[in-house]
Scaffold this motif. Structure first.
Motif, PDB file in Angstrom:
ATOM      1  N   THR A   3       0.836  -1.196   0.000  1.00 21.57           N
ATOM      2  CA  THR A   3       0.000   0.000   0.000  1.00 21.57           C
ATOM      3  C   THR A   3       0.870   1.245   0.000  1.00 21.57           C
ATOM      4  O   THR A   3       1.777   1.380   0.823  1.00 21.57           O
ATOM      5  N   LYS A   4       0.599   2.160  -0.916  1.00 24.10           N
ATOM      6  CA  LYS A   4       1.361   3.405  -0.990  1.00 24.10           C
ATOM      7  C   LYS A   4       0.756   4.443  -0.058  1.00 24.10           C
ATOM      8  O   LYS A   4      -0.453   4.692  -0.106  1.00 24.10           O
ATOM      9  N   PRO A   5       1.581   5.089   0.782  1.00 21.58           N
ATOM     10  CA  PRO A   5       1.046   6.151   1.627  1.00 21.58           C
ATOM     11  C   PRO A   5       0.653   7.383   0.823  1.00 21.58           C
ATOM     12  O   PRO A   5      -0.270   8.111   1.194  1.00 21.58           O
ATOM     13  N   LEU A   6       1.363   7.632  -0.300  1.00 22.48           N
ATOM     14  CA  LEU A   6       1.081   8.767  -1.169  1.00 22.48           C
ATOM     15  C   LEU A   6       1.154   8.291  -2.615  1.00 22.48           C
ATOM     16  O   LEU A   6       1.871   7.349  -2.938  1.00 22.48           O
ATOM     17  N   SER A   7       0.432   8.966  -3.492  1.00 21.50           N
ATOM     18  CA  SER A   7       0.506   8.631  -4.911  1.00 21.50           C
ATOM     19  C   SER A   7       0.332   9.899  -5.736  1.00 21.50           C
ATOM     20  O   SER A   7      -0.089  10.944  -5.227  1.00 21.50           O
ATOM     21  N   GLY A   8       0.667   9.800  -7.023  1.00 24.68           N
ATOM     22  CA  GLY A   8       0.482  10.921  -7.932  1.00 24.68           C
ATOM     23  C   GLY A   8       1.224  12.169  -7.495  1.00 24.68           C
ATOM     24  O   GLY A   8       2.342  12.101  -6.974  1.00 24.68           O
ATOM     25  N   PRO A   9       0.621  13.348  -7.691  1.00 27.37           N
ATOM     26  CA  PRO A   9       1.289  14.605  -7.357  1.00 27.37           C
ATOM     27  C   PRO A   9       1.740  14.694  -5.896  1.00 27.37           C
ATOM     28  O   PRO A   9       2.788  15.280  -5.606  1.00 27.37           O
ATOM     29  N   SER A  10       0.986  14.093  -4.992  1.00 25.89           N
ATOM     30  CA  SER A  10       1.377  14.151  -3.572  1.00 25.89           C
ATOM     31  C   SER A  10       2.688  13.407  -3.331  1.00 25.89           C
ATOM     32  O   SER A  10       3.551  13.863  -2.571  1.00 25.89           O
ATOM     33  N   ARG A  95      -2.096   7.427 -20.850  1.00 25.59           N
ATOM     34  CA  ARG A  95      -3.273   6.879 -20.182  1.00 25.59           C
ATOM     35  C   ARG A  95      -3.008   5.458 -19.661  1.00 25.59           C
ATOM     36  O   ARG A  95      -3.301   5.133 -18.510  1.00 25.59           O
ATOM     37  N   GLN A  96      -2.428   4.613 -20.516  1.00 22.37           N
ATOM     38  CA  GLN A  96      -2.210   3.222 -20.136  1.00 22.37           C
ATOM     39  C   GLN A  96      -1.257   3.080 -18.946  1.00 22.37           C
ATOM     40  O   GLN A  96      -1.488   2.265 -18.050  1.00 22.37           O
ATOM     41  N   PHE A  97      -0.199   3.863 -18.936  1.00 17.77           N
ATOM     42  CA  PHE A  97       0.779   3.708 -17.857  1.00 17.77           C
ATOM     43  C   PHE A  97       0.311   4.352 -16.550  1.00 17.77           C
ATOM     44  O   PHE A  97       0.686   3.897 -15.470  1.00 17.77           O
ATOM     45  N   ILE A  98      -0.522   5.360 -16.622  1.00 18.02           N
ATOM     46  CA  ILE A  98      -1.125   5.888 -15.391  1.00 18.02           C
ATOM     47  C   ILE A  98      -2.109   4.859 -14.831  1.00 18.02           C
ATOM     48  O   ILE A  98      -2.140   4.609 -13.622  1.00 18.02           O
ATOM     49  N   GLU A  99      -2.888   4.253 -15.695  1.00 18.40           N
ATOM     50  CA  GLU A  99      -3.797   3.196 -15.240  1.00 18.40           C
ATOM     51  C   GLU A  99      -3.026   2.022 -14.645  1.00 18.40           C
ATOM     52  O   GLU A  99      -3.528   1.330 -13.754  1.00 18.40           O
ATOM     53  N   ALA A 100      -1.793   1.814 -15.101  1.00 16.75           N
ATOM     54  CA  ALA A 100      -0.955   0.734 -14.574  1.00 16.75           C
ATOM     55  C   ALA A 100      -0.316   1.082 -13.238  1.00 16.75           C
ATOM     56  O   ALA A 100       0.215   0.189 -12.569  1.00 16.75           O
ATOM     57  N   GLY A 101      -0.351   2.362 -12.853  1.00 15.87           N
ATOM     58  CA  GLY A 101       0.167   2.724 -11.534  1.00 15.87           C
ATOM     59  C   GLY A 101       1.257   3.762 -11.507  1.00 15.87           C
ATOM     60  O   GLY A 101       1.831   4.042 -10.443  1.00 15.87           O
ATOM     61  N   ALA A 102       1.587   4.382 -12.645  1.00 17.18           N
ATOM     62  CA  ALA A 102       2.612   5.429 -12.654  1.00 17.18           C
ATOM     63  C   ALA A 102       2.133   6.656 -11.893  1.00 17.18           C
ATOM     64  O   ALA A 102       0.986   7.089 -12.047  1.00 17.18           O
ATOM     65  N   LEU A 116       2.390  18.146 -25.102  1.00 18.66           N
ATOM     66  CA  LEU A 116       1.682  19.071 -24.215  1.00 18.66           C
ATOM     67  C   LEU A 116       0.295  18.534 -23.858  1.00 18.66           C
ATOM     68  O   LEU A 116      -0.148  18.654 -22.708  1.00 18.66           O
ATOM     69  N   ARG A 117      -0.374  17.919 -24.816  1.00 19.29           N
ATOM     70  CA  ARG A 117      -1.680  17.315 -24.521  1.00 19.29           C
ATOM     71  C   ARG A 117      -1.523  16.146 -23.553  1.00 19.29           C
ATOM     72  O   ARG A 117      -2.370  15.948 -22.662  1.00 19.29           O
ATOM     73  N   ALA A 118      -0.449  15.385 -23.700  1.00 23.05           N
ATOM     74  CA  ALA A 118      -0.212  14.261 -22.793  1.00 23.05           C
ATOM     75  C   ALA A 118       0.032  14.749 -21.373  1.00 23.05           C
ATOM     76  O   ALA A 118      -0.407  14.113 -20.408  1.00 23.05           O
ATOM     77  N   ALA A 122      -2.223  13.609 -18.257  1.00 19.46           N
ATOM     78  CA  ALA A 122      -1.665  13.018 -17.039  1.00 19.46           C
ATOM     79  C   ALA A 122      -2.243  13.701 -15.803  1.00 19.46           C
ATOM     80  O   ALA A 122      -2.645  13.030 -14.832  1.00 19.46           O
ATOM     81  N   GLN A 123      -2.305  15.012 -15.847  1.00 22.97           N
ATOM     82  CA  GLN A 123      -2.843  15.754 -14.708  1.00 22.97           C
ATOM     83  C   GLN A 123      -4.329  15.469 -14.506  1.00 22.97           C
ATOM     84  O   GLN A 123      -4.793  15.312 -13.375  1.00 22.97           O
ATOM     85  N   GLU A 124      -5.067  15.387 -15.595  1.00 22.44           N
ATOM     86  CA  GLU A 124      -6.498  15.082 -15.495  1.00 22.44           C
ATOM     87  C   GLU A 124      -6.741  13.698 -14.901  1.00 22.44           C
ATOM     88  O   GLU A 124      -7.745  13.482 -14.202  1.00 22.44           O
ATOM     89  N   LEU A 125      -5.806  12.778 -15.151  1.00 24.79           N
ATOM     90  CA  LEU A 125      -5.947  11.409 -14.659  1.00 24.79           C
ATOM     91  C   LEU A 125      -5.360  11.228 -13.261  1.00 24.79           C
ATOM     92  O   LEU A 125      -5.332  10.108 -12.743  1.00 24.79           O
ATOM     93  N   GLY A 126      -4.910  12.307 -12.654  1.00 21.67           N
ATOM     94  CA  GLY A 126      -4.455  12.245 -11.268  1.00 21.67           C
ATOM     95  C   GLY A 126      -2.994  11.935 -11.076  1.00 21.67           C
ATOM     96  O   GLY A 126      -2.568  11.601  -9.966  1.00 21.67           O
ATOM     97  N   ALA A 127      -2.189  12.064 -12.142  1.00 26.32           N
ATOM     98  CA  ALA A 127      -0.748  11.836 -12.042  1.00 26.32           C
ATOM     99  C   ALA A 127      -0.006  13.154 -12.212  1.00 26.32           C
ATOM    100  O   ALA A 127      -0.586  14.177 -12.588  1.00 26.32           O
ATOM    101  N   GLU A 128       1.292  13.119 -11.926  1.00 29.74           N
ATOM    102  CA  GLU A 128       2.141  14.273 -12.165  1.00 29.74           C
ATOM    103  C   GLU A 128       2.785  14.113 -13.531  1.00 29.74           C
ATOM    104  O   GLU A 128       2.817  13.016 -14.097  1.00 29.74           O
TER     105      GLU A 128
END
Length: 240
Positions: A3-10, A95-102, A116-118, A122-128
Motif C-alpha cells: 500500500t502506498k502512503p502517497l501517490s500521484g502529485p502528492s 493513459r495506459q501507464f497511469i492506469e498501470a500505476g505510474a 503538451l496534450r499528454a 496526465a494531470q487530469e488522470l491524477g498523475a504528475e
C-alpha cells in the motif's frame, strides 16, 4: 500487494529537495528477478524510474503496462515512467501507464503539441507530469512545458543506448535549463534531472551543475554496498 502512503502529485511533491534524490532505473535491475531486486533496493529508493520505448523513437522496445502494474504493486515508492515514444501514441501510452500505476509520466518535448496534450491528460488522470529532452534538442524546447511540469529531465547521452560516456554538453545544458526554470518562476517547483552517462566521476559534476536527481542504473544496482553509495550521493552539493 504493498500500500502506498502517497501517490500521484502528492508522492512527487514529497520527494526530498535538500539532497540528491535516489532515482533508480529498473532497466538496470535483474529483469529475471525483478521482485528480488526491488526488495534489495527498497530502503534506498526515493523514486523508481521506468523507461518505456516503442522501437521507433528509440532503437529498441522497453517495458509495457502490465509489467509496470506488477512493479507498482510491489513497492510503496513512487513510479516515474519515461515515455520514449512517437507523438501519435504518446497520449494513449500516458493513459495506459497511469492506469498501470505510474505516479509521474515524463514525455519528450520532441513530441510537440501531442506532448503538451499528454501532460494535460496526465494531470487530469491524477498523475504528475514531466518533460524530457534528447541530447541534440535545444534546451529552449522545454519552455512551453515549464508552466505545467514537475520534472525536467535532460539526457546526457544518445537516447535508448546503455554504456555511453557523458556528453561535454550535459552540464552546460543543465545550467541553461535551470536558468529557464528561474525565468519562468518555477525553479522551486520543478525537479531538474540528469539521465544517461551516470558514473562515479560524472555524478558530482552533474550535481554541481544543478541536477537534483540523477537516474541511477548500474552505479546503484552493481554496487554491493548501497548504503555507502547512497550516503555518498546524498552528501554531494550543488555549486554555489
Amino acid at each position: 500487494m504493498t500500500t502506498k502512503p502517497l501517490s500521484g502529485p502528492s508522492a512527487i511533491a514529497a520527494l526530498p529537495r535538500n539532497r540528491l534524490i535516489g532515482e533508480f532505473s529498473l532497466w538496470s535491475a535483474d529483469l529475471a528477478n525483478m521482485e528480488r531486486d526491488l526488495k534489495r533496493i527498497d530502503a534506498y529508493v526515493d523514486l523508481h524510474h521506468i523507461d518505456v520505448a516503442d522501437a521507433r523513437f528509440t532503437p529498441g522496445f522497453l517495458f509495457f503496462p502490465d509489467l509496470v502494474a506488477r512493479i507498482a504493486k510491489l513497492t510503496a515508492k513512487p513510479v516515474h515512467v519515461h515515455l520514449m515514444v512517437e507523438a501519435e501514441i504518446v497520449e494513449e501510452q500516458t493513459r495506459q501507464f497511469i492506469e498501470a500505476g505510474a505516479d509521474l509520466i515524463s514525455v519528450h518535448a520532441e513530441n510537440g503539441e501531442a506532448g503538451l496534450r499528454a501532460v494535460k491528460l496526465a494531470q487530469e488522470l491524477g498523475a504528475e507530469a514531466g518533460v524530457v529532452l534528447r541530447l541534440e534538442t535545444p534546451v529552449s524546447a522545454v519552455a512551453p512545458f515549464l508552466p505545467e511540469v514537475a520534472f525536467v529531465t535532460l539526457l546526457g547521452t544518445s537516447i535508448g543506448v546503455k554504456g555511453q560516456s557523458l556528453s561535454d554538453q550535459a552540464c552546460p545544458r543543465l545550467i541553461e535549463a535551470r536558468t529557464l526554470m528561474r525565468k519562468a518562476g518555477r525553479e522551486a517547483d520543478i525537479v531538474l534531472a540528469a539521465d544517461g552517462g551516470i558514473r562515479h566521476e560524472t555524478v558530482p559534476l552533474l550535481r554541481a551543475a544543478g541536477a537534483e536527481t540523477v537516474v541511477l542504473g548500474s552505479l546503484a544496482f552493481g554496487d554491493p554496498d548501497l548504503a555507502q553509495r547512497m550516503a555518498w550521493l546524498h552528501g554531494l552539493k550543488v555549486a554555489a
